[in-house]
Design an enzyme around this catalytic site. Structure first.
Site, short mmCIF file in Angstrom:
data_model
loop_
_atom_site.label_atom_id
_atom_site.label_comp_id
_atom_site.label_asym_id
_atom_site.label_seq_id
_atom_site.Cartn_x
_atom_site.Cartn_y
_atom_site.Cartn_z
N LYS A 126 0.84 -1.21 0.00
CA LYS A 126 0.00 0.00 0.00
C LYS A 126 0.88 1.26 0.00
CE LYS A 126 -4.12 -1.95 2.23
NZ LYS A 126 -4.96 -1.91 3.46
N ARG A 133 -2.03 -14.59 3.76
CA ARG A 133 -2.74 -13.88 4.84
C ARG A 133 -2.00 -14.10 6.17
NH1 ARG A 133 -6.60 -9.79 3.95
NH2 ARG A 133 -7.16 -10.12 6.12
N THR A 180 -6.04 -7.66 9.96
CA THR A 180 -6.25 -6.29 9.47
C THR A 180 -5.72 -5.21 10.43
OG1 THR A 180 -8.28 -7.07 8.44
CG2 THR A 180 -8.03 -4.68 8.65
N ARG A 205 2.23 -6.91 9.00
CA ARG A 205 1.49 -5.85 9.71
C ARG A 205 1.95 -5.72 11.17
NH1 ARG A 205 -4.40 -7.19 6.95
NH2 ARG A 205 -4.26 -5.68 5.27
N ASN A 210 -2.01 0.02 7.23
CA ASN A 210 -1.50 -1.30 7.63
C ASN A 210 -0.63 -1.94 6.55
OD1 ASN A 210 -3.54 -1.81 5.87
ND2 ASN A 210 -4.78 -3.04 7.25
N HIS A 222 -2.03 -5.13 1.30
CA HIS A 222 -3.32 -5.78 1.01
C HIS A 222 -3.04 -7.20 0.52
CE1 HIS A 222 -7.25 -6.63 -0.80
NE2 HIS A 222 -6.56 -7.16 -1.79
P1 IDP Z 1 -7.94 -6.62 5.07
O1 IDP Z 1 -7.12 -5.54 4.38
O2 IDP Z 1 -7.21 -7.26 6.21
O3 IDP Z 1 -8.47 -7.64 4.09
P2 IDP Z 1 -10.61 -5.44 5.18
O4 IDP Z 1 -11.65 -5.70 6.23
O5 IDP Z 1 -10.84 -6.00 3.83
O6 IDP Z 1 -9.20 -5.88 5.76
O7 IDP Z 1 -10.49 -3.84 5.12
C1 IDP Z 1 -9.82 -3.18 4.08
C2 IDP Z 1 -8.94 -2.09 4.65
O8 IDP Z 1 -9.75 -1.07 5.27
C3 IDP Z 1 -7.99 -2.50 5.77
O9 IDP Z 1 -6.81 -3.13 5.30
C4 IDP Z 1 -7.68 -1.16 6.43
O10 IDP Z 1 -6.70 -0.42 5.71
C5 IDP Z 1 -9.03 -0.43 6.31
N1 IDP Z 1 -9.85 -0.53 7.55
C6 IDP Z 1 -10.44 -1.64 8.03
N2 IDP Z 1 -11.15 -1.35 9.15
C7 IDP Z 1 -11.00 -0.02 9.37
C8 IDP Z 1 -11.51 0.90 10.39
O11 IDP Z 1 -12.22 0.55 11.30
N3 IDP Z 1 -11.12 2.21 10.25
C9 IDP Z 1 -10.34 2.65 9.23
N4 IDP Z 1 -9.85 1.83 8.29
C10 IDP Z 1 -10.17 0.51 8.34
MG MG Z 2 -9.97 -7.49 2.72
#
Ligand code: IDP
Ligand code: MG
Length: 195
Positions: free
Chosen positions: A13, A122, A128, A139, A159, A162
């Site tokens: 990212k 993963r 996440t 992460r 984080n 992706h």
């Molecule tokens: P992932 O990246 O681990 O698959 P997802 O639930 O698909 O997680 O969420 C996508 C991205 O959204 C996360 O990687 C993170 O950057 C962002 N994100 C997730 N939850 C939150 C939140 O509560 N606040 C702000 N950003 C969030």
């Molecule tokens: Mg995701």
């Protein structure tokens, strides 16, 4: 049990690229034995990122819920931070911040192939939210952000990386980022001694 060769889409990212952690990230997949079959740097458009992340209610509600879980653990009133207790409304806000984050600088996009690659990747990436990501994961080792800080500042959680979560997500994401000609079929000789 059959050997399951899968492909996953991985993005370093914008924070990972700007912190010069591209090499460190790629190294972790290569050293585990996973094979990079496509790789490029892209400055994505808003539309491209908007179409990369799912738009269905279930996904958006899950996104809203991730922050709410953290607020609950910290005893924070979600209404105070997000202005709502509605998962969908919160998820829509987070999704918009996510698009801003993902378009602020180039990303490095990769297709990575291997046995059970989606799950293996993963695991290397970690959960996440950085606070939940064990040390030793990307992460966990390189990010410290939290929804408690991000949502107050009206921005996405940073984080680093992706990675596709399911085979269906991987299939859609790979098609979204790469043409067939950009994905290469090649063999790692060390796989002869690994499997
Ligand atoms: P992932 O990246 O681990 O698959 P997802 O639930 O698909 O997680 O969420 C996508 C991205 O959204 C996360 O990687 C993170 O950057 C962002 N994100 C997730 N939850 C939150 C939140 O509560 N606040 C702000 N950003 C969030
Ligand atoms: Mg995701």
């Amino acid at each position: 049990m059959s050997i399951q060769i899968e492909r996953s889409l991985v993005l370093v990212k914008p924070d990972g690229v700007q912190r010069a952690l591209i090499g460190e990230t790629i190294k972790r997949f290569e050293q585990r034995g996973l094979k990079i079959v496509a790789l490029k740097m892209v400055k994505p458009s808003i539309d491209h990122i908007n179409d990369h992340y799912p738009k269905d209610d279930k996904w958006i509600e899950r996104l809203g819920e991730k922050g709410f879980t953290t607020f609950k653990e910290l005893g924070i009133d979600p209404k105070e931070v997000m202005g709502t207790t509605d998962k969908k409304k919160a998820g829509e806000m987070v999704r918009k911040w996510l698009v801003d984050y993902m378009t602020e600088a180039p990303v490095v996009a990769m297709v990575i192939e291997g046995i059970h690659a989606i799950e293996m990747i993963r695991k290397i990436v970690g959960p996440t939210l950085p606070a939940k990501a064990p040390i030793g994961t990307i992460r966990g080792d390189y990010s410290v952000d939290s929804p408690a800080a991000a949502n107050v500042q009206k921005r996405s959680v940073k984080n680093m990386i992706h990675a596709s979560e399911t085979p269906e997500e991987a299939e859609n994401e790979i098609k979204h980022w790469f043409s067939e000609e950009e994905i290469h079929d090649w063999a790692r000789p060390d796989h002869k001694v690994m499997f």
